[in-house]
Design a protein around this motif. Structure first.
Motif, PDB file in Angstrom:
ATOM      1  N   ASN A  19      34.775  -0.420 -32.339  1.00 30.98           N
ATOM      2  CA  ASN A  19      34.279   0.942 -32.489  1.00 30.98           C
ATOM      3  C   ASN A  19      34.429   1.741 -31.190  1.00 30.98           C
ATOM      4  O   ASN A  19      34.718   2.950 -31.220  1.00 30.98           O
ATOM      5  CB  ASN A  19      32.814   0.927 -32.929  1.00 30.98           C
ATOM      6  CG  ASN A  19      32.448   2.131 -33.755  1.00 30.98           C
ATOM      7  OD1 ASN A  19      33.303   2.809 -34.315  1.00 30.98           O
ATOM      8  ND2 ASN A  19      31.165   2.419 -33.839  1.00 30.98           N
ATOM      9  N   SER A  23      36.803   5.100 -31.503  1.00 25.70           N
ATOM     10  CA  SER A  23      36.137   6.390 -31.311  1.00 25.70           C
ATOM     11  C   SER A  23      36.819   7.200 -30.212  1.00 25.70           C
ATOM     12  O   SER A  23      36.820   8.434 -30.248  1.00 25.70           O
ATOM     13  CB  SER A  23      34.667   6.184 -30.966  1.00 25.70           C
ATOM     14  OG  SER A  23      34.528   5.521 -29.727  1.00 25.70           O
ATOM     15  N   LYS A  42      30.228  -1.872 -41.729  1.00 28.20           N
ATOM     16  CA  LYS A  42      30.558  -0.768 -42.633  1.00 28.20           C
ATOM     17  C   LYS A  42      30.837   0.538 -41.892  1.00 28.20           C
ATOM     18  O   LYS A  42      31.613   1.363 -42.366  1.00 28.20           O
ATOM     19  CB  LYS A  42      29.406  -0.540 -43.626  1.00 28.20           C
ATOM     20  CG  LYS A  42      29.015  -1.761 -44.441  1.00 28.20           C
ATOM     21  CD  LYS A  42      30.159  -2.248 -45.318  1.00 28.20           C
ATOM     22  CE  LYS A  42      29.719  -3.446 -46.166  1.00 28.20           C
ATOM     23  NZ  LYS A  42      30.849  -4.001 -46.948  1.00 28.20           N
ATOM     24  N   ASP A  43      30.183   0.732 -40.765  1.00 26.51           N
ATOM     25  CA  ASP A  43      30.229   2.034 -40.098  1.00 26.51           C
ATOM     26  C   ASP A  43      31.094   1.993 -38.847  1.00 26.51           C
ATOM     27  O   ASP A  43      30.862   1.190 -37.939  1.00 26.51           O
ATOM     28  CB  ASP A  43      28.812   2.483 -39.710  1.00 26.51           C
ATOM     29  CG  ASP A  43      27.911   2.651 -40.918  1.00 26.51           C
ATOM     30  OD1 ASP A  43      28.419   3.133 -41.945  1.00 26.51           O
ATOM     31  OD2 ASP A  43      26.721   2.298 -40.833  1.00 26.51           O
ATOM     32  N   PHE A  44      32.103   2.870 -38.818  1.00 22.91           N
ATOM     33  CA  PHE A  44      32.951   3.041 -37.642  1.00 22.91           C
ATOM     34  C   PHE A  44      33.159   4.535 -37.404  1.00 22.91           C
ATOM     35  O   PHE A  44      33.087   5.338 -38.340  1.00 22.91           O
ATOM     36  CB  PHE A  44      34.314   2.353 -37.840  1.00 22.91           C
ATOM     37  CG  PHE A  44      34.233   0.850 -37.848  1.00 22.91           C
ATOM     38  CD1 PHE A  44      34.398   0.130 -36.679  1.00 22.91           C
ATOM     39  CD2 PHE A  44      33.970   0.167 -39.024  1.00 22.91           C
ATOM     40  CE1 PHE A  44      34.310  -1.256 -36.685  1.00 22.91           C
ATOM     41  CE2 PHE A  44      33.885  -1.218 -39.044  1.00 22.91           C
ATOM     42  CZ  PHE A  44      34.055  -1.921 -37.860  1.00 22.91           C
ATOM     43  N   ASP A  45      33.403   4.889 -36.156  1.00 25.64           N
ATOM     44  CA  ASP A  45      33.662   6.290 -35.814  1.00 25.64           C
ATOM     45  C   ASP A  45      35.096   6.660 -36.176  1.00 25.64           C
ATOM     46  O   ASP A  45      35.927   6.979 -35.326  1.00 25.64           O
ATOM     47  CB  ASP A  45      33.415   6.529 -34.318  1.00 25.64           C
ATOM     48  CG  ASP A  45      31.940   6.460 -33.976  1.00 25.64           C
ATOM     49  OD1 ASP A  45      31.115   6.553 -34.900  1.00 25.64           O
ATOM     50  OD2 ASP A  45      31.610   6.315 -32.787  1.00 25.64           O
ATOM     51  N   GLU A  47      37.586   8.147 -39.794  1.00 26.88           N
ATOM     52  CA  GLU A  47      37.593   8.672 -41.161  1.00 26.88           C
ATOM     53  C   GLU A  47      37.677   7.518 -42.171  1.00 26.88           C
ATOM     54  O   GLU A  47      38.410   6.550 -41.946  1.00 26.88           O
ATOM     55  CB  GLU A  47      38.780   9.614 -41.359  1.00 26.88           C
ATOM     56  CG  GLU A  47      38.735  10.870 -40.495  1.00 26.88           C
ATOM     57  CD  GLU A  47      39.289  10.640 -39.095  1.00 26.88           C
ATOM     58  OE1 GLU A  47      39.595   9.472 -38.762  1.00 26.88           O
ATOM     59  OE2 GLU A  47      39.402  11.627 -38.337  1.00 26.88           O
ATOM     60  N   PRO A  48      36.937   7.592 -43.272  1.00 22.10           N
ATOM     61  CA  PRO A  48      36.904   6.488 -44.248  1.00 22.10           C
ATOM     62  C   PRO A  48      38.282   6.067 -44.751  1.00 22.10           C
ATOM     63  O   PRO A  48      38.515   4.877 -44.990  1.00 22.10           O
ATOM     64  CB  PRO A  48      36.044   7.050 -45.387  1.00 22.10           C
ATOM     65  CG  PRO A  48      35.179   8.075 -44.736  1.00 22.10           C
ATOM     66  CD  PRO A  48      36.015   8.683 -43.649  1.00 22.10           C
ATOM     67  N   ASN A 253      20.397  -2.251 -36.939  1.00 21.12           N
ATOM     68  CA  ASN A 253      21.540  -1.335 -36.925  1.00 21.12           C
ATOM     69  C   ASN A 253      21.953  -1.052 -35.489  1.00 21.12           C
ATOM     70  O   ASN A 253      21.125  -0.745 -34.635  1.00 21.12           O
ATOM     71  CB  ASN A 253      21.159  -0.030 -37.633  1.00 21.12           C
ATOM     72  CG  ASN A 253      22.354   0.872 -37.858  1.00 21.12           C
ATOM     73  OD1 ASN A 253      23.088   1.196 -36.934  1.00 21.12           O
ATOM     74  ND2 ASN A 253      22.539   1.293 -39.098  1.00 21.12           N
ATOM     75  N   ALA A 255      23.311   1.409 -34.154  1.00 18.07           N
ATOM     76  CA  ALA A 255      22.977   2.755 -33.688  1.00 18.07           C
ATOM     77  C   ALA A 255      21.535   2.850 -33.207  1.00 18.07           C
ATOM     78  O   ALA A 255      21.176   3.792 -32.501  1.00 18.07           O
ATOM     79  CB  ALA A 255      23.215   3.766 -34.810  1.00 18.07           C
TER      80      ALA A 255
END
Length: 386
Positions: A19, A23, A42-45, A47-48, A253, A255
Motif C-alpha cells: 500500500n 499510494s 481488501k483496502d488499498f489506496d 482504484e478498485p 484495521n 487505518a
C-alpha cells in the motif's frame, strides 16, 4: 510506465508495504495489484478496477491454476515492471518465465528470506536452491534489511542483482479518532502499570509463545505489566494460554492501529526471525520504544538503551530483568529517540524514491528527485525512448 505488483497472501506487513508503494506510484505511473482472493487485504489506496485477484489457496493443487491466472493478467496488462512480493508469489510469478517469454523487468522481494528462518537445515537448503533457481528470471532482488542482504549474498545469491532498500511508512494518522476498547484506556488507579503492546500473528515466527512463557514463569511481572495483544492465528493452529494481565484485541484495521500504539508505553517483539518488521517502524513513528529479540534485522532497528532494549531470545530470565526495570519516563525518552530514527531512515518518500530510481535503472532511464518541489518531484531523462 506500467507497474504490476504481484502477491500471494497480501495481508499484514506485506499489505502495508504494498500500500505504501501503490499510494505513491498511482500519482506517477499506471499501477495494478494482483493477489490471492483468499487471505488478502481488501483496502488499498488504488482504484478498485486496478486491484485484481486470482482464485487460490496455499496448496500444491492450486499452484498451476494460480500461475495460469497470473499469466493471463500479465498478458492483458503488458507491464513494464513486475514487482513480486513474498516467496510463494515469487515462485508462482517467476516460475512462469521458464515457460513463457517476458518483456517486463522483474523485481522480487521475499519480505524475509525463507532460507534464513529458524527451521530444519534440510528445509533451509531446499528453500535456498529454489530461490537460486528463480534468480535466473529476476532482474533485481530487493532486500529489506542489511542483515538479509549480507546473509543472502554470503550464502550465494547474486551480488550483481541484489539491492537493499529499507522499508518506509507514511507519517499520517486518520482524521477521526478511533474509539478504543475500554480495556486499553487506563484509569487513574492503574497509571503505574506499564502497558506493553504485541502486534502480530499467533505463530512461531513472532514468538508469542515465548512471551506467554515469560509471564507464566515469572508471575511477579503480572503486577507490573499489562500486555495488550493485537493479532490472531493465521496458518498455525495452536493452543494458547493467556495470563490475567493479558488483553486480546484481535485484528485491528490498519487505518486505526496508530491510536493503539499511542495508548501504550512500549512495543514488544520476541520474534525468532524477521525481514524488516513494520511493527517496529510503526512503533518508532508513534514515539514508542521497542523491546526486541536479538534475532535477524531487529538489532538494526533497536539500539539497546537508546530507542529500546534488545534481549537474548534463549535467555528468558534476561527478558524478565528488562521488563521488571521498565519505567514510563525512560520509555518516553527512548520513544523520542526512535521517532528521530524513523524520520532519518524509514520514511515512505525515501523508500519510494529509491524504488523509482531502481525501476528506471531497470528500464535504462535516468531519474532525479527535486525535494524542494514536492508537486513535481520526478525529473526524467530518457535514454532509450521508454
Amino acid at each position: 510506465m506500467k507497474i504490476l505488483h504481484i502477491g500471494e497472501y497480501v495481508v499484514g506487513g506485506v499489505a502495508t508495504y504494498v500500500n505504501e508503494l501503490v499510494s505513491y506510484q498511482r500519482e506517477r505511473f499506471d499501477v495494478y495489484v494482483l493477489m490471492s482472493d483468499y487471505n488478502s487485504a481488501k483496502d488499498f489506496d488504488l482504484e478498485p478496477e486496478r486491484i485484481l485477484r486470482y482464485s487460490y489457496k496455499r496448496h500444491p493443487k492450486h499452484f498451476f491454476s494460480a500461475m495460469r491466472q497470473i499469466h493471463q493478467a500479465i498478458r492483458r496488462i503488458k507491464p513494464d515492471i513486475i514487482h513480486v512480493h513474498s516467496s510463494f508469489a515469487g515462485m508462482l510469478a517467476r516460475g512462469l518465465f521458464f515457460f513463457t517469454p517476458r518483456k517486463a523487468s522483474v523485481f522480487y522481494c521475499s519480505h524475509g528470506w525463507s532460507f534464513l528462518m529458524d527451521t530444519k537445515p534440510l528445509h533451509k537448503k531446499a528453500y535456498f536452491m529454489m530461490e537460486k533457481l528463480l534468480e535466473f528470471k529476476t532482474d533485481f532482488i530487493v532486500n529489506i534489511s542489511k542483515y538479509e542482504m549480507e546473509q543472502s549474498i554470503r550464502l550465494g545469491m547474486s551480488t550483481g542483482k541484489s539491492r537493499f532498500v529499507y522499508s518506509g511508512l507514511r507519517d499520517r494518522k486518520p482524521n477521526k479518532q478511533t474509539e478504543l476498547p475500554q480495556a486499553i484506556v487506563q484509569s487513574e488507579e492503574d497509571t503505574s502499570m506499564i502497558r506493553l503492546l504485541f502486534v502480530g500473528r499467533y505463530d512461531r515466527q513472532k514468538g508469542l509463545d515465548l512471551l506467554l512463557e515469560v509471564f507464566r514463569q515469572y508471575p511477579e511481572l503480572q503486577q507490573h505489566i499489562q500486555l495488550y495483544i493485537i493479532g490472531d492465528s493465521v496458518l498455525e493452529k495452536n493452543e494458547w494460554t493467556f495470563t490475567d494481565n493479558m488483553i486480546r484485541l484481535g485484528w485491528v484495521n490498519n487505518a486505526e492501529i496508530d491510536h493503539y500504539y499511542e495508548q501504550c508505553d512500549a512495543i514488544i517483539m520476541p520474534s525468532r526471525w524477521e525481514g524488516l518488521p513494520l511493527v517496529a517502524l510503526e512503533a518508532m513513528k508513534n514515539h514508542k520504544a521497542v523491546i526486541a529479540s536479538n534475532r535477524a534485522s531487529l538489532p538494526e532497528l533497536v539500539t539497546h538503551g537508546v530507542n529500546g532494549y534488545i534481549f537474548e531470545l534463549e535467555q528468558l530470565e534476561g527478558l524478565r530483568d528488562i521488563l521488571m526495570q521498565l519505567d514510563k519516563e525512560t520509555l518516553t525518552a527512548m520513544g523520542e529517540a526512535g521517532r528521530q530514527l524513523y524520520k532519518e531512515k524509514f520514511s515512505s518518500d525515501r523508500m519510494n524514491e529509491e524504488f523509482v530510481s531502481l525501476y528506471y535503472e531497470a528500464r535504462n532511464v535516468e531519474v532525479s528527485f527535486q525535494t524542494a518541489q514536492p508537486s513535481s518531484r520526478l525529473e526524467i531523462s530518457k535514454r532509450n525512448g521508454d
